[in-house]
Design a protein around this motif. Structure first.
Motif, PDB file in Angstrom:
ATOM      1  N   GLU A  74      17.846  46.137  47.133  1.00 44.52           N
ATOM      2  CA  GLU A  74      18.019  45.649  45.655  1.00 44.52           C
ATOM      3  C   GLU A  74      17.350  46.556  44.182  1.00 44.52           C
ATOM      4  N   GLY A  88      24.712  49.451  36.092  1.00 43.29           N
ATOM      5  CA  GLY A  88      24.291  48.198  36.147  1.00 43.29           C
ATOM      6  C   GLY A  88      23.277  47.992  36.493  1.00 43.29           C
ATOM      7  N   ILE A  89      22.028  49.383  36.932  1.00 41.94           N
ATOM      8  CA  ILE A  89      21.027  49.463  37.117  1.00 41.94           C
ATOM      9  C   ILE A  89      20.373  49.365  36.149  1.00 41.94           C
ATOM     10  N   SER A  90      19.358  48.562  36.275  1.00 35.55           N
ATOM     11  CA  SER A  90      17.769  48.521  35.277  1.00 35.55           C
ATOM     12  C   SER A  90      16.857  49.642  36.034  1.00 35.55           C
ATOM     13  N   ARG A 126      19.900  47.731  42.292  1.00 35.94           N
ATOM     14  CA  ARG A 126      20.094  46.075  40.811  1.00 35.94           C
ATOM     15  C   ARG A 126      18.523  47.298  39.656  1.00 35.94           C
ATOM     16  N   ARG A 127      17.884  47.501  40.168  1.00 35.57           N
ATOM     17  CA  ARG A 127      16.884  47.901  39.671  1.00 35.57           C
ATOM     18  C   ARG A 127      15.931  49.240  40.044  1.00 35.57           C
ATOM     19  N   SER A 168      18.826  40.881  34.213  1.00 35.59           N
ATOM     20  CA  SER A 168      20.363  42.271  33.907  1.00 35.59           C
ATOM     21  C   SER A 168      20.916  42.745  32.419  1.00 35.59           C
TER      22      SER A 168
END
Length: 312
Positions: free
Chosen positions: A49, A92-94, A70-71, A305
């Protein structure tokens, strides 16, 4: 790989720093040593993630193969040079960055390059190894003008070093300055015309790519020194080489290049008035420990997010 957080391209130096600042780091992040290919990134991080990325290219194709991601915690401030930020945002990936950890290290490296260029240290060292003895003329820095293009943390630290050498400091910044540095602020044309040494300290963005080219080199004082420890993409390399070959530019001292590692046939290698180092400005034990500590602290922060963060 079951770990939700994976450091995909750790060096031995960074591993040692992690162990010093966070002895239980393995409880929080799985570490891969070395420089992985795209397939290897997928193999070690397909279920991750969170990815820590030091210098690996993560393009749209690779992002599509990391569905759990995700990050991305980029271990530096120049994420745009390595990561497809638009695709990451669309998925949607920071992408979170870390800055400030290497201000002192990079500023001191810039100072080392300045000194080497001013006294032709690199050229004489190469000559002596070939059996050629020739004491070359140098330039004293005291009383000269140091021009800084960009005045963030690295630029300010380098400015203090320049002042310690007795140099006059003039700066150009993309945004207005609201503190004591306003007394040193000049127009870009004024900085170029006045400075005996120009040093770049800009972030690489779409607006600054190719920022320094033929016009800027032509506007510099004849015989001036040029230092780049920021990003190669800020500079039109062909224009810089032309200025060096013509003698308009006295010397270029560079730590960053369009292609790294530098190809064996790169024209810069043939120039006597160029001092080159292997993108090592940030590479000190002290800076690496600061980076490791900041990366771990950022990684352990709760993820939101709706927020894209940086870490000073």
């Amino acid at each position: 790989m079951k770990s939700k957080t994976v450091y995909i391209d750790c060096s031995e130096l960074m591993l040692a720093a992690l162990a010093r600042v966070k002895p239980d780091y393995a409880d929080h992040v799985h570490v891969n040593i070395g420089d992985p290919s795209g397939d290897e990134v997928v193999a070690i991080a397909q279920n991750a993630e969170v990815i820590w990325n030091g210098h690996t290219t993560i393009d749209a194709a690779l992002l599509a193969r990391l569905p759990a991601l995700r990050r991305i915690i980029f271990l530096g401030s120049g994420a745009a040079s390595y990561i497809d930020l638009d695709t990451a945002a669309a998925r949607g990936i920071s992408v979170e960055t870390i800055s400030g950890y290497g201000d002192r290290a990079v500023a001191e490296h810039a100072a080392a390059l300045m000194l080497s260029a001013a006294r032709q240290v690199g050229r004489m060292e190469r000559d002596l190894r070939r059996g050629h003895w020739e004491p070359l003329e140098g330039m004293e820095l005291g009383g000269k003008t140091l021009g800084l293009i960009g005045i963030g943390g690295i630029g300010r630290t380098f400015a203090d070093i320049g002042k310690a050498f007795g140099m006059e400091v003039v700066v150009w910044n993309r945004s207005s300055l609201t503190d004591d540095w306003t007394a040193h602020q000049r127009s870009l044309d004024e900085v170029l015309a006045q400075a005996d040494v120009i040093s770049l300290h800009l972030a690489l963005t779409p607006e600054t790519r190719g920022f320094f080219g033929t016009e800027q080199f032509a506007g510099m004082k004849a015989g001036a020194l040029f230092i780049n420890t920021a990003r190669a993409g800020l500079v039109d390399t062909a224009a810089m080489i032309d200025a060096l070959q013509s003698g308009r530019l006295g010397h270029a001292a560079l730590d960053v290049f369009d292609m790294e590692p530098l190809p064996k046939d790169d024209p810069l290698l043939a120039l006597a008035n160029a001092t080159l180092t292997a993108h090592a400005g940030f590479k000190t034990r002290e800076a690496t420990e600061r980076l490791a500590a900041k990366a771990m602290a950022l990684s352990l922060m709760p993820f939101r997010s709706d927020v894209v963060t940086g870490f000073e």
